[in-house]
Design a protein around this motif. Structure first.
Motif, PDB file in Angstrom:
ATOM      1  N   LEU A  45      38.016 -79.584  59.811  1.00 22.26           N
ATOM      2  CA  LEU A  45      39.339 -78.974  59.663  1.00 22.26           C
ATOM      3  C   LEU A  45      40.301 -79.521  60.722  1.00 22.26           C
ATOM      4  O   LEU A  45      41.457 -79.888  60.410  1.00 22.26           O
ATOM      5  N   SER A  96      41.082 -83.219  60.022  1.00 20.68           N
ATOM      6  CA  SER A  96      41.868 -83.334  58.789  1.00 20.68           C
ATOM      7  C   SER A  96      43.345 -83.080  59.055  1.00 20.68           C
ATOM      8  O   SER A  96      44.222 -83.779  58.516  1.00 20.68           O
ATOM      9  N   LYS A 152      32.141 -77.929  60.171  1.00 21.15           N
ATOM     10  CA  LYS A 152      33.284 -77.423  59.403  1.00 21.15           C
ATOM     11  C   LYS A 152      34.510 -77.271  60.297  1.00 21.15           C
ATOM     12  O   LYS A 152      35.632 -77.624  59.914  1.00 21.15           O
TER      13      LYS A 152
END
Length: 590
Positions: free
Chosen positions: A332, A335, A328
């Protein structure tokens, strides 16, 4: 969650800045290249039944030349006599035009098209109507269709433009409609900036009377469902020959005439497919180098995170939870880098459109497509998974226990020597490949750009005059003499040198060159020049230049270029005073 993310960023802001901006710059190049590949290979055509849409063009072939060249009369003959096409439409570009109704008199691209082109493509007008039978060949209707961006640029998107008059060169045309904004045609770029005229409305070129061959004259066809590839090939060869015998018999002495069909997508792609694939490969190598560099940082960061992860592990966090948390975090991070890369890519499209407009078709439609966004998501998942694997490769249970037992003394397992050497080796290898390729491209480009062409152009200007709309030879000669006389009378003109080539109806301006023994040597263009032409450009000539009165001789002397001289004889001195013939007819001294 946001507070935790902020604290994490604050503790390692240099790492995050370096990772995000390095990836953003690298991925923007990858995404730009992928967008070009997507445009060239996968973007759908904006036409109905585009899988049954083909480009038809004539070809001429000889010992020295083979390539596209269409004769409008032959193409019309194929259109009327074929039994394999449901419909045929033509388009071409010839005369240079200016919008004289505008104060700045801007130059505009003008494309001439048959009345059925838009119907064949299945497109609808943005305003008004497109060409129909009113503009059929022979009517010479003074109608004009504005390309969408021409309408926006020159007429500010005037919604009442239909019915108004515009002036192209010395003639006025009535606007009958505005074309849609997504038109594309093989060999022509940015056609949405163009203005459309009926096929026979050009001021110099008439497809019903022209005997010449031109590469810019193209046709669009659709096949009948029952037509086979063999039947199409055989019929095109037969009709091309018969059409040439009827309308251009002279060319058959030196050329074979044929025609070919190419799928519309393949014709649009041309050689640009290889270009964009090589570009994508190059930027992917750069991305690998960047990832290798960033992987070293990722390993170092993973080592610093062993203690916090060890504490989580001690309080009961499972390995699965550690994997999810790490993934995760990296998703992030990547991204953010990809979003920035997409922004840079969109900006980069403007640069690409300006630099590669002539090399790649459809660049005016280049944008972030759905495929590009899917590829961006793939990159996010792939790079995040890679980073997570690198981090977790050092976060093993044994390392976590060792970290807890060390009570903070040490940082656990360090990067292995083999891993370090592998990363450095890969970095050097990819850097060498990219550097070698880039150096070769730069050196070739610079050598060509800086190559001295030997022409003295200081203080000299070029003026092109097209006499092709003057039918009589005597009138053309007298007009040419009058223009030369007026130019020399100007105070700021000290000298004048002239070159001339045959006008379009005199078929293809190409001669077959034969030596004295009647052997074919090569194919060459024939240009007529004044005696001072080479001296004005400061070109050095081996042998003698032209003298006054040479043009009156039955077999006048000629000057040939070095390439043709080498084909005649490797010894340039022996080429002097030798004789060649044009099309195996006239013997001329070189």
């Amino acid at each position: 969650m946001l507070k935790t993310a902020y604290n994490t960023f604050k503790r390692a802001k240099q790492y995050y800045f370096t990772t995000v901006f390095t990836l953003a710059l690298t991925l923007s190049m990858v995404l730009s290249s992928f967008s070009l590949v997507d445009l060239v290979f996968f973007a759908p055509l904006p036409y109905q039944q585009s899988d049954n849409l083909y480009l038809l063009e004539g070809t001429i072939n000889s010992k020295g030349y083979s390539g596209p060249a269409s004769n409008s009369k032959i193409m019309s003959y194929i259109q009327s006599e074929n039994t394999v096409f449901t419909d045929v439409a033509a388009y071409h570009r010839w005369t240079d035009y200016k919008l004289l109704d505008k104060p700045t008199r801007p130059a505009v691209d003008v494309i001439l098209a048959t009345h059925n082109l838009f119907d064949l493509l299945g497109v609808q007008p943005k305003l008004g109507r497109l060409f129909n039978k009113t503009e059929a060949l022979g009517t010479q209707q003074m109608s004009v269709v504005l390309g969408y961006r021409a309408w926006q640029t020159h007429y500010s998107g005037d919604p009442n433009i239909v019915g108004k008059k515009i002036q192209l060169n010395q003639r006025r045309f009535t606007v009958v409609g505005v074309a849609p904004d997504d038109l594309i045609l093989p060999t022509y770029s940015n056609i949405n900036d163009a203005i459309w005229l009926p096929i026979d409305a050009d001021e110099a070129f008439n497809p019903k009377t022209s005997n010449g061959f031109m590469g810019a004259y193209k046709s669009v066809v659709r096949f009948k469902p029952t037509a086979s590839e063999q039947e199409i090939t055989e019929q095109l060869a037969d009709l091309s020959l018969k059409g040439a015998q009827l309308h251009a018999a002279d060319i058959l002495k030196d050329f074979t005439v044929n025609a070919r069909v190419i799928a519309f997508n393949d014709a649009l792609r041309g050689d640009s497919g290889k270009i964009v694939l090589m570009l994508l490969l190059g930027v992917c190598l750069l991305m690998l180098i960047a990832l290798i560099n960033l992987s070293s940082m990722q390993l170092a960061k993973a080592i610093t995170r062993i203690n916090p992860l060890a504490i989580s592990f001690a309080f009961g966090a499972s390995k699965k939870q550690l994997i999810i948390e790490t993934l995760k975090h990296n998703i992030l991070l990547i991204s953010i880098a990809v979003l920035l890369a997409l922004t840079l890519t969109q900006i980069g499209f403007i640069v690409i459109q300006n630099l590669a407009a002539d090399a790649i078709q459809r660049l005016d439609t280049l944008s972030l497509s759905f495929n590009t966004l899917l590829f961006s998501a793939f990159l996010i998942i792939s790079i995040a998974s890679l980073y997570s694997f690198i981090e977790l490769s050092v976060v093993k249970e044994q390392n976590l226990m060792s970290s807890l037992q060390s009570s903070g003394k040490g940082t656990g397992k360090q990067m292995s020597s083999a891993t370090s050497h592998l990363l450095v080796g890969l970095q050097i290898l990819f850097s060498f490949l990219v550097l070698t390729t880039a150096s070769h491209v730069v050196l070739v480009t610079l050598s060509e750009a800086l190559r001295d062409n030997g022409l003295d152009t200081e203080g000299k200007y070029s003026l092109t005059i097209n006499y092709s709309n003057v039918d009589k030879s005597g009138e053309r000669i007298n007009l040419h003499k009058a223009i030369n006389h007026r130019l020399l009378a100007l105070n700021n003109v000290s000298s004048l040198a002239v070159s001339s080539e045959m006008r379009l109806p005199k078929t293809v301006n190409v001669n077959q060159i034969y030596n004295e023994a009647g052997q074919y040597i090569a194919q060459a263009r024939n240009s007529l020049v004044t005696a001072n032409y080479f001296t004005e450009l400061n070109l050095t000539i081996t042998g003698n230049g032209f003298a006054k009165g040479d043009e009156q001789l039955e077999n006048p002397p000629i000057i040939i270029n070095q390439r043709l001289a080498d084909l005649l004889n490797k010894n340039s001195n022996e080429v002097l005073n030798s004789k060649v013939s044009f099309d195996n007819k006239d013997i001329t001294q070189s």
